[in-house]
Motif scaffolding. Sequence first.
Motif, PDB file in Angstrom:
ATOM      1  N   ALA A  50       0.836  -1.206   0.000  1.00 24.73           N
ATOM      2  CA  ALA A  50       0.000   0.000   0.000  1.00 24.73           C
ATOM      3  C   ALA A  50       0.869   1.253   0.000  1.00 24.73           C
ATOM      4  O   ALA A  50       0.594   2.217  -0.734  1.00 24.73           O
ATOM      5  CB  ALA A  50      -0.940  -0.005   1.207  1.00 24.73           C
ATOM      6  N   VAL A  51       1.938   1.258   0.760  1.00 27.51           N
ATOM      7  CA  VAL A  51       2.849   2.407   0.817  1.00 27.51           C
ATOM      8  C   VAL A  51       3.553   2.600  -0.524  1.00 27.51           C
ATOM      9  O   VAL A  51       3.622   3.719  -1.056  1.00 27.51           O
ATOM     10  CB  VAL A  51       3.887   2.235   1.956  1.00 27.51           C
ATOM     11  CG1 VAL A  51       4.970   3.302   1.882  1.00 27.51           C
ATOM     12  CG2 VAL A  51       3.195   2.257   3.313  1.00 27.51           C
ATOM     13  N   GLN A  53       2.604   1.605  -3.516  1.00 27.02           N
ATOM     14  CA  GLN A  53       1.634   2.103  -4.501  1.00 27.02           C
ATOM     15  C   GLN A  53       1.314   3.574  -4.292  1.00 27.02           C
ATOM     16  O   GLN A  53       1.178   4.326  -5.255  1.00 27.02           O
ATOM     17  CB  GLN A  53       0.321   1.320  -4.408  1.00 27.02           C
ATOM     18  CG  GLN A  53       0.328   0.018  -5.116  1.00 27.02           C
ATOM     19  CD  GLN A  53      -1.064  -0.546  -5.082  1.00 27.02           C
ATOM     20  OE1 GLN A  53      -1.861  -0.238  -5.961  1.00 27.02           O
ATOM     21  NE2 GLN A  53      -1.369  -1.347  -4.091  1.00 27.02           N
ATOM     22  N   GLY A  54       1.189   3.981  -3.045  1.00 26.15           N
ATOM     23  CA  GLY A  54       0.931   5.379  -2.754  1.00 26.15           C
ATOM     24  C   GLY A  54       2.028   6.274  -3.317  1.00 26.15           C
ATOM     25  O   GLY A  54       1.752   7.338  -3.877  1.00 26.15           O
ATOM     26  N   GLU A  55       3.271   5.823  -3.206  1.00 23.41           N
ATOM     27  CA  GLU A  55       4.396   6.587  -3.762  1.00 23.41           C
ATOM     28  C   GLU A  55       4.347   6.610  -5.288  1.00 23.41           C
ATOM     29  O   GLU A  55       4.636   7.630  -5.909  1.00 23.41           O
ATOM     30  CB  GLU A  55       5.715   5.994  -3.274  1.00 23.41           C
ATOM     31  CG  GLU A  55       5.935   6.183  -1.783  1.00 23.41           C
ATOM     32  CD  GLU A  55       7.087   5.373  -1.228  1.00 23.41           C
ATOM     33  OE1 GLU A  55       7.726   4.598  -1.986  1.00 23.41           O
ATOM     34  OE2 GLU A  55       7.362   5.498  -0.015  1.00 23.41           O
ATOM     35  N   VAL A  58       1.368   8.991  -6.659  1.00 18.72           N
ATOM     36  CA  VAL A  58       1.331  10.400  -6.290  1.00 18.72           C
ATOM     37  C   VAL A  58       1.471  11.335  -7.495  1.00 18.72           C
ATOM     38  O   VAL A  58       0.963  12.447  -7.476  1.00 18.72           O
ATOM     39  CB  VAL A  58       2.394  10.716  -5.200  1.00 18.72           C
ATOM     40  CG1 VAL A  58       3.792  10.778  -5.778  1.00 18.72           C
ATOM     41  CG2 VAL A  58       2.037  11.978  -4.465  1.00 18.72           C
ATOM     42  N   VAL A  76      -5.623   1.715  -3.260  1.00 19.85           N
ATOM     43  CA  VAL A  76      -4.630   2.792  -3.329  1.00 19.85           C
ATOM     44  C   VAL A  76      -4.577   3.391  -4.731  1.00 19.85           C
ATOM     45  O   VAL A  76      -4.698   4.605  -4.907  1.00 19.85           O
ATOM     46  CB  VAL A  76      -3.236   2.286  -2.896  1.00 19.85           C
ATOM     47  CG1 VAL A  76      -2.197   3.383  -3.053  1.00 19.85           C
ATOM     48  CG2 VAL A  76      -3.283   1.790  -1.452  1.00 19.85           C
ATOM     49  N   ARG A  77      -4.418   2.551  -5.739  1.00 28.54           N
ATOM     50  CA  ARG A  77      -4.331   3.091  -7.103  1.00 28.54           C
ATOM     51  C   ARG A  77      -5.701   3.425  -7.684  1.00 28.54           C
ATOM     52  O   ARG A  77      -5.829   4.350  -8.469  1.00 28.54           O
ATOM     53  CB  ARG A  77      -3.529   2.179  -8.023  1.00 28.54           C
ATOM     54  CG  ARG A  77      -4.082   0.801  -8.276  1.00 28.54           C
ATOM     55  CD  ARG A  77      -3.029  -0.012  -9.037  1.00 28.54           C
ATOM     56  NE  ARG A  77      -3.445  -1.341  -9.398  1.00 28.54           N
ATOM     57  CZ  ARG A  77      -3.337  -2.401  -8.614  1.00 28.54           C
ATOM     58  NH1 ARG A  77      -2.837  -2.286  -7.393  1.00 28.54           N
ATOM     59  NH2 ARG A  77      -3.719  -3.582  -9.048  1.00 28.54           N
ATOM     60  N   ARG A  80      -6.927   7.020  -7.097  1.00 28.98           N
ATOM     61  CA  ARG A  80      -6.284   8.056  -7.904  1.00 28.98           C
ATOM     62  C   ARG A  80      -6.623   7.952  -9.383  1.00 28.98           C
ATOM     63  O   ARG A  80      -6.374   8.880 -10.143  1.00 28.98           O
ATOM     64  CB  ARG A  80      -4.761   7.974  -7.743  1.00 28.98           C
ATOM     65  CG  ARG A  80      -4.254   8.315  -6.382  1.00 28.98           C
ATOM     66  CD  ARG A  80      -3.996   9.787  -6.178  1.00 28.98           C
ATOM     67  NE  ARG A  80      -3.000  10.279  -7.127  1.00 28.98           N
ATOM     68  CZ  ARG A  80      -3.083  11.451  -7.744  1.00 28.98           C
ATOM     69  NH1 ARG A  80      -4.083  12.263  -7.509  1.00 28.98           N
ATOM     70  NH2 ARG A  80      -2.145  11.840  -8.585  1.00 28.98           N
TER      71      ARG A  80
END
Length: 154
Positions: A50-51, A53-55, A58, A76-77, A80
């Motif tokens: 999750a972290v 993917q968040g990066e 962004v 997460v994806r 966005r």
Amino acid sequence: MKRVVILGRGGAGKSTLARALGKATGLPVVELDKHFWGPRLEPMPAELWAVVQGELAVSDQWIMDGDLGPYDVLEVRLQRADTVLLLDFSFWRCAWRALLRSRERVDFWVWLWSWRRKSRPVLMDAIASHAGDATLHVLRTPRATKAFLTQARV
């Protein structure tokens, strides 16, 4: 179309579509398999995935291809994404493509076989819950995929 998520059964051609769409649109392509699997094909722990993917998500523009089945953290994806492409090709087409490309583990074949019955409903629920404002395209054949690519080039 600036943030695209491509999902689907293994062997459906997610990476091939991502590269072609990236070429057609100029959007950068992120192949999630390269970020997720360890050197011995061990899955990344969900919290870390999750972290990561968040990066990756962004930035303002990207195409992310990958469907990691039961290991995935989709929200997460999807949160966005402005566009979601779901490749819903037949088992036989995907199995043939998977056989041609490499040797796969047993858990891959179980996932491939049960994808439409088990994974697809989970994906559709996740898309509805986390990507409600995104445009969803369900592509069921190579012809439909080619037509989508042609439209994306315009």
